[in-house]
Design an enzyme around this catalytic site. Structure first.
Site, short mmCIF file in Angstrom:
data_model
loop_
_atom_site.label_atom_id
_atom_site.label_comp_id
_atom_site.label_asym_id
_atom_site.label_seq_id
_atom_site.Cartn_x
_atom_site.Cartn_y
_atom_site.Cartn_z
N ASP A 194 -2.71 -1.15 10.04
CA ASP A 194 -2.80 -1.25 8.58
C ASP A 194 -3.38 -2.59 8.11
OD1 ASP A 194 -1.61 1.21 8.24
OD2 ASP A 194 0.40 0.41 7.90
N GLY A 222 7.45 1.29 4.74
CA GLY A 222 6.26 2.14 4.74
C GLY A 222 5.23 1.62 3.75
N ALA A 246 0.56 -6.86 5.30
CA ALA A 246 0.07 -7.65 4.16
C ALA A 246 0.20 -9.14 4.47
CB ALA A 246 0.87 -7.31 2.90
N LYS A 248 0.85 -1.20 0.00
CA LYS A 248 0.00 0.00 0.00
C LYS A 248 0.88 1.24 0.00
CE LYS A 248 0.74 1.53 4.42
NZ LYS A 248 1.59 2.68 4.66
N ALA A 250 3.70 -1.43 4.20
CA ALA A 250 2.85 -2.35 4.97
C ALA A 250 3.06 -3.82 4.61
CB ALA A 250 1.38 -1.97 4.86
N GLY A 251 4.29 -4.20 4.30
CA GLY A 251 4.58 -5.59 3.95
C GLY A 251 4.25 -6.56 5.07
N GLY A 252 4.58 -6.22 6.31
CA GLY A 252 4.28 -7.10 7.44
C GLY A 252 2.78 -7.22 7.64
#
Ligand code: C5P
Length: 312
Positions: A154, A116, A122, A30, A118-120
Site C-alpha cells: 500500500d 485497514g 502512510a 485510504k 493503511a496508517g503504517g
C-alpha cells in the site's frame, strides 16, 4: 578572494545556504472502494484488482537532523519496534542513497492503527517524502515509488494519493480522474485485525486457484459526477474472511449497511466505510452513529498523497 602563492590571506567564512532543520509532512488514510482478490502467487502475495481512494485523515510526520535514527509516536499508544514501517523507510532511504545522515522522526497519529486504513503505510510514505527533503536527496517520485513498493503493497499509493486502480500486489498504480467528491463515514473499531490472518482465512475459504474479479463497472461509474452511481459497486473479497474471524464485525456491518449510498469494509478491516450522498449527509450520519455508541468519523476524498507541509 584572491589566492596568492602563500595561500589564502585569511580563512574565508563560507556561508552555506540556509540548512533545512525541520521538515513537516503529512500522509493520508485510504479506503478501498473495491478489493478483488485472486488465489495466492508463488511469493505468497495475492494478485489484486483494487480501487484506492485517499481520505483526508492525516498522520503528521516531523523530521529533524540527528546522528542516528529515532522514532517517537504520539496520538495513540503504540510500541515502536524495529519493524515499524517509518523506521524501515528511513533505513531503506539511507541504504539506497548511501547517506550517513540520521534523523529524529516524530509521528502524530491521526489515522487509526490496524484498521485497514493503511496508517503504517502512510507513515512510511510520509517519512520517505520528509527525509528526501531533510537530507537534500532530491530523489524523483519514481525512485521513491520503487522504494515504497519494497516497503509494502500500500505504500506506493500512500505516496500517490488521489484515486487509483491498483493491480498486481496493489503497487502497480493507474490514476483515475475522479468524477465526484466522496464524503464517507468511517466506523472504527477498538481492536485491530491482522492483514496476514485475514488473507490466510480468505485462502481457506477459497482454496481453488482463481484470478481476481475485474472492477470495470466501478471504474466507469467513478467517472460519473454523482456518487449515487456507485451504489452496488463497492465490493471487498476480504469481508467474508474478516467476518468469520470477527462475527461482531459482521453485526456492526449489517447495522450500518443501508445508512448511506454504499457500505464496504476497508482493506482487511475492521474499519467500515459508509459512502454518503453529501458532506451534510455524512456529518449527520457520523453524529447519529456516535450518539448510538459507535466510533464514527467523517472523512472526505480523494485527498492528496504524502506531501511536505512546510520546512524551516
Ligand atoms: O505488502 P504488505 O507488507 O503490506 O502486506 C502485508 C501482508 O498482507 C502480507 O504479508 C500478506 O500476508 C498480505 N498481502 C497479500 N497480498 C497482497 C497484499 C498483502 O497476501 N496483495
Amino acid at each position: 578572494m584572491a589566492i596568492g602563492p602563500e595561500g589564502p590571506a585569511e580563512t574565508p567564512h563560507i556561508a552555506y545556504p540556509d540548512e533545512v532543520h525541520t521538515v513537516h509532512a503529512q500522509a493520508p488514510a485510504k479506503i478501498n472502494l473495491a478489493l478483488r482478490v485472486g488465489g495466492p502467487r508463488s511469493d505468497g502475495f495475492h494478485p489484486l484488482q483494487t480501487v484506492f481512494c485517499a481520505l483526508d485523515l492525516w498522520d503528521a510526520i516531523v523530521v529533524k537532523p540527528a546522528e542516528g535514527l529515532s522514532l517517537t509516536i504520539t496520538g495513540i499508544e503504540l510500541e515502536v519496534d524495529d519493524n515499524n514501517l517509518a523506521l524501515k523507510a528511513a533505513r531503506a532511504l539511507q541504504s539506497h542513497t548511501g547517506t550517513s545522515r540520521g534523523a529524529d522522526i516524530a509521528i502524530h497519529k491521526g489515522i487509526p492503527v490496524a484498521g485497514g486504513l493503511a496508517g503504517g503505510s502512510a507513515d512510511a510514505a510520509g517519512t520517505l517524502v520528509a527525509l528526501n527533503a531533510l537530507w537534500g536527496l532530491d530523489l524523483p517520485r519514481e525512485e521513491l515509488h520503487e522504494l515504497a513498493a519494497e516497503l509494502g503493497s500500500d505504500v506506493p499509493f500512500m505516496l500517490m494519493g488521489g484515486l487509483a486502480l491498483g493491480v498486481s500486489r496493489g503497487e502497480d498504480l493507474h490514476a483515475i480522474k475522479p468524477g465526484a467528491f466522496q464524503s464517507w463515514v468511517l466506523v472504527l473499531d477498538d481492536e485491530g485485525l491482522s492483514t496476514p490472518a485475514v488473507f490466510r482465512r480468505y485462502d481457506e475459504l477459497k482454496p481453488e486457484p482463481h484470478a481476481p474479479a475485474d472492477v470495470d463497472e466501478l471504474m466507469s461509474a467513478l467517472r460519473s459526477p454523482s456518487v449515487t452511481n456507485l451504489a452496488g459497486l463497492l465490493m471487498n473479497d476480504l469481508e467474508e474472511p474478516a467476518f468469520t474471524l470477527r462475527p461482531d464485525l459482521k453485526e456492526r456491518f449489517d447495522r450500518v449497511a443501508g445508512t448511506g449510498v454504499a457500505t464496504v469494509l476497508s482493506g482487511s478491516g475492521p474499519t467500515i466505510g459508509v459512502l454518503c450522498e453529501s458532506v451534510a449527509a455524512a456529518d449527520s450520519l457520523a453524529k447519529q452513529l456516535t450518539s448510538e455508541g459507535l466510533r464514527a468519523v467523517r472523512a472526505d476524498g480523494p485527498a492528496a498523497g504524502a506531501h511536505i507541509v512546510r520546512s524551516s
